[in-house]
Scaffold this active site. Structure first.
Site, PDB file in Angstrom:
ATOM      1  N   ASP A  55      11.654 -18.698 -86.863  1.00  0.00           N
ATOM      2  CA  ASP A  55      10.828 -17.513 -86.635  1.00  0.00           C
ATOM      3  C   ASP A  55      10.220 -17.554 -85.233  1.00  0.00           C
ATOM      4  OD1 ASP A  55       9.146 -15.141 -87.534  1.00  0.00           O
ATOM      5  OD2 ASP A  55       7.576 -16.600 -87.164  1.00  0.00           O
ATOM      6  N   GLU A 127      16.520 -16.691 -90.267  1.00  0.00           N
ATOM      7  CA  GLU A 127      15.561 -17.386 -89.409  1.00  0.00           C
ATOM      8  C   GLU A 127      15.785 -18.899 -89.465  1.00  0.00           C
ATOM      9  OE1 GLU A 127      11.711 -14.446 -89.158  1.00  0.00           O
ATOM     10  OE2 GLU A 127      11.805 -15.859 -90.821  1.00  0.00           O
TER      11      GLU A 127
END
Length: 241
Positions: A55, A127
């Protein structure tokens, strides 16, 4: 990791033009928390830590790209654009193109309730993939991968609307009456691996809209979109547009 699993992961990397030295990282990236929960006592790690790392890496790469590609846009606009690019729905679309779903290790309950194609599971796995690729190959490889798979197709993801309805509805609420909107979770249902949240958005103690989602954030965005559409329509009528 057994030979069958590694061969499966190699088919993923070959198909998507990625190289991994350490396939254990990729295996972890595609391991859902429910799979680990149902296999207690065995040496499995879920993708949550890699998702955390990915992320941050994803946000940095996208921010740099937008900074260089949209030189006339101010910080506020770039922030909204980044939010639209890295939102759950956009990442899930990319994950589906990569066919990540078929490589996920899921718990039985998650499998039976459609987790292999659930937006949250796919976005989290994407992610985590970025986090794994960063650790294995470094930032330059990650940038090239994201340019090929995500950044070169930004025009398909409605950047003009930015996708961040929570910011947009706050701005229009301030414009109309100078007040802040508030959110609250009305209800949550379902088992831990398949939660469904209902969020409400209010302005001056009046409920504007209700939204549903598989996470609190997704439910709030859904409610914000409905409230924004309603307030924007009222604002246009008031101004005679």
């Amino acid at each position: 990791m057994d030979k069958r699993r590694k061969k499966s992961l190699e088919s993923f990397t070959n198909k998507n033009n990625i190289f991994f030295s350490n396939y254990d990282l990729l295996d972890t990236a595609f391991t859902h928390p429910t799979f680990v929960f149902e296999n207690k006592g065995r040496s499995f790690e879920s993708n949550q830590r890699l998702e955390f790392l990915g992320d941050a890496v994803l946000g940095m790469v996208v921010a740099q790209y937008l900074y260089e590609a949209f030189k006339q846009e101010p910080e506020g606009t770039l922030t909204k654009m980044r939010a639209a690019v890295v939102c759950e729905s956009t990442l899930a679309k990319i994950a589906r193109k990569l066919e990540i779903g078929q490589f996920l290790c899921l718990g039985k309950g998650e499998e039976l309730t459609g987790g292999r194609d659930r937006n949250s599971s796919l976005a989290d796995a994407f992610e985590a993939l970025i986090g794994a690729l960063y650790l294995d190959q470094g930032i330059q490889v990650v940038k090239k991968f994201l340019e090929d798979k995500l950044l070169n197709e930004l025009d398909k993801y409605e950047l003009g609307n930015y996708g961040d309805y929570k910011t947009m509805v706050q701005e229009i609420a301030q414009k109309i009456c100078g007040e802040n909107v508030t959110y609250h979770i009305i209800s949550e249902s379902g088992p831990d691996h398949n939660k469904q949240f209902q969020a409400g958005i209010s302005l001056k103690n009046e409920l504007l809209a209700v939204g549903l989602g598989s996470s609190k954030k997704e439910a709030e965005q859904a409610a914000a979109k409905k409230a924004y559409d309603s307030l924007n329509s009222k604002n246009k009528k008031y101004n005679g547009d």
